[in-house]
Each structure stands twice: as C-alpha cells, then as structure tokens.
Design an enzyme around this catalytic site. Structure first.
Site, PDB file in Angstrom:
ATOM      1  CG  ASP A 136      -1.914  -1.116   1.265  1.00  0.00           C
ATOM      2  OD1 ASP A 136      -2.206  -1.653   0.190  1.00  0.00           O
ATOM      3  OD2 ASP A 136      -2.383  -1.464   2.361  1.00  0.00           O
ATOM      4  CE  LYS A 137       0.045   8.587  -1.105  1.00  0.00           C
ATOM      5  NZ  LYS A 137       0.029   9.028   0.294  1.00  0.00           N
TER       6      LYS A 137
END
Length: 306
Positions: A136-137
């Site tokens: 995830d970011k």
C-alpha cells in the site's frame, strides 16, 4: 534483439524427457512463454534449434531466448531507489512510505513504476514493470520486482504454494493478550466501497499469523506473517480483532502518534528460481516507526526492533 531467458545443462534425471517436459515441469516455463519463445525467440540444444517434442540426452545444453520486451507504457521519471539486491531475474526494493507502486487514476505519475522504468532506460534495458508483492502507498518495506516474464511466473507459483515468505512488523493499538495467534477470516469489499475491505463470510480466504514482540502503554508491537495476500489483509485482520494499526484511520486507528499506518514489510525470504539458492533480507524500521516503537516500548532491545 534476443535475450536469454533460461539456460541449463541436462542431467541424468532429465535424460529421455522431451524439451517441453523439462522446461515445464522442472523449470516452470508456462505454455504461453513456450509459444513466445517459439515464435518470437528460439529454443536451442547445443547451439542448434530444437523442437520441444525432441528427447534430451545428459550433457545437452539448452538455451531459451526471447525477443526483448517492448518498452513499458509507463513514463520514465528519475527518482532515488533503495535497491537491496539485483540480478538478471529480479530486484529487491525497499519502498518508502508515501510512494505508490503503480500509476492509478489518483496517482498518474511519481510512482515506483515510473522510477523503475527510468532506471532501466538509463541502462539500455527494455522491461515491463512486474511487481511481485505490492505494498500500500503508506506501507514501507521490502518488495520484489521481477525483471522478466519467466521470473514473474516463478514468483507467482511460489505465492500459490506459499514458499515466498513475507514478514511484517506493525504497531497496533491496545494490548494484544495472546503471545501469538492466527487470524483465519475471509476478506471482501465493504458495502458501498471500492477501497475499504472487511471481514465477511463471502470474501476470499485470508490467513494471518502474528506474535507479540513487546507491549507498552496502550500499544503492542507485533510481527506478522502472511499465509495469503489479500488487499489490506493485515490492516483488516488486526482491526477485526480490536487492534487497528496505529495511524490507520481507514480501519479505526488514530493518527495522534504517527501519520500513516504503522506497518513495515520487514523480512523477505525465498529460494531463487534460477540458482536454487536460499535468499533472505531484513529491512530496518523507518524513522517514524522506530521513534514510535522507542516511545512505547523503551525496554525492548533496539536490535530486535530493526
């Protein structure tokens, strides 16, 4: 231009089998990749073109060549890359929190993929961006990028048979009472959402193993190993147990002490698909998580945290 995808010398165990049988059964070459080599490359035995239904003899030297891939459509953008390992098949990258892995509608540029394409372009290499394990970011840590289709297929197989080991470190809210445990709960999209996931009986099978490394005032430091790899799996599972990740406001965490989910892909291990060598890496906690860990778990040895 052709590039070598895989080469090997036939041993006694493979003698008498066909080229196709050895490539598919022993080296995991897919039918799709065989077709690509046949029509956009070459398969040779001792330097001479060979049909895949021909039988092999011990000592034969087999080489599979494919046409270099067309350049990725992702635009190249120079950026610093923390490369922990690289060879002809793969790269291990330490991704910082805040960096998106691949362009999306909300993040059309400035992603890891853009940086990787620029890196390869400078080296005169034409490759597609193939992330094996996406993060995830706002999750930091180790991830694998396959440099060719064969390597990507091998890692996909490792994920299916669960021989690709991924270990995470997370700081969660609340005191996790059990020293270790397993969360076996299916995960699917939450109602009326394209982003948020939730535990639901009609979701995909998801299994997470954890053990507590330290406990502090209202926080627990845990090590997590994934048996499956669902989107937001650790975040959803820990939240479902009443222990959302610190900073993870999407799943009930608070941002009082850290501005993103306190999740870090800490360890990575696998057997190299080409060499057969066991390989492993560990990536120290980034500064924001290290500071949070020192704040809540001052008696826990720093060397164990990192």
């Amino acid at each position: 231009m052709l590039e070598e995808l895989i080469s090997f010398t036939v041993d006694e165990a493979d003698a008498g089998q066909t080229v196709r049988e050895v490539l598919q059964k022993r080296y995991g070459v897919s039918r799709r990749l065989l077709i690509r080599a046949k029509f956009k490359g070459s398969i040779t035995r001792n330097g001479v073109l060979v049909f895949v239904n021909e039988k092999l003899h011990a000592g034969d030297k087999i080489a599979v060549m494919v046409e270099e891939e067309a350049e990725e459509t992702v635009a190249p953008e120079d950026m610093p890359l923390s490369i922990r390992y690289e060879d002809e098949d793969l790269m291990v990258i330490a991704k910082p929190a805040g960096l998106v892995v691949h362009p999306t509608g909300n993040h059309p540029s400035g992603t890891l993929a853009n940086g990787m394409i620029a890196y390869w372009k400078k080296r005169g290499e034409h490759r597609k961006f193939r992330a094996v394990n996406r993060l995830d970011k706002d999750t930091s840590g180790l991830m694998i990028v396959a440099k060719n289709q064969w390597a990507h297929e091998q890692f996909s197989r490792m994920q299916q048979i669960r021989t690709l080991q991924r270990t995470y470190r997370a700081i969660v809210q609340g005191i996790v009472e059990s020293d270790e445990g397993t969360i076996d709960a299916s995960i699917g999209l939450a109602e009326n959402s394209f982003i948020t996931r939730q535990v639901r009986p009609d979701g995909q099978t998801a299994v997470t193993h954890y053990r507590v490394l330290a406990r502090g005032e209202g926080m627990s430091f845990v090590e997590v190993k994934l048996e499956t790899g669902r989107t937001h799996q650790i975040r959803v599972h820990m939240s479902s147990e009443g222990h959302p990740l610190a900073g993870d406001d999407l799943y009930g965490g608070e941002r009082e002490h850290i501005g993103r989910q306190a999740l870090h892909a800490w360890g990575l291990s696998f057997v190299h698909p080409r060499s057969g060598r066991a390989m492993s890496w560990e990536e120290p906690l980034p500064s924001d998580m290290e500071q949070l860990a020192q704040q809540f778990f001052p008696d826990y040895p720093c060397k164990e945290m990192t």
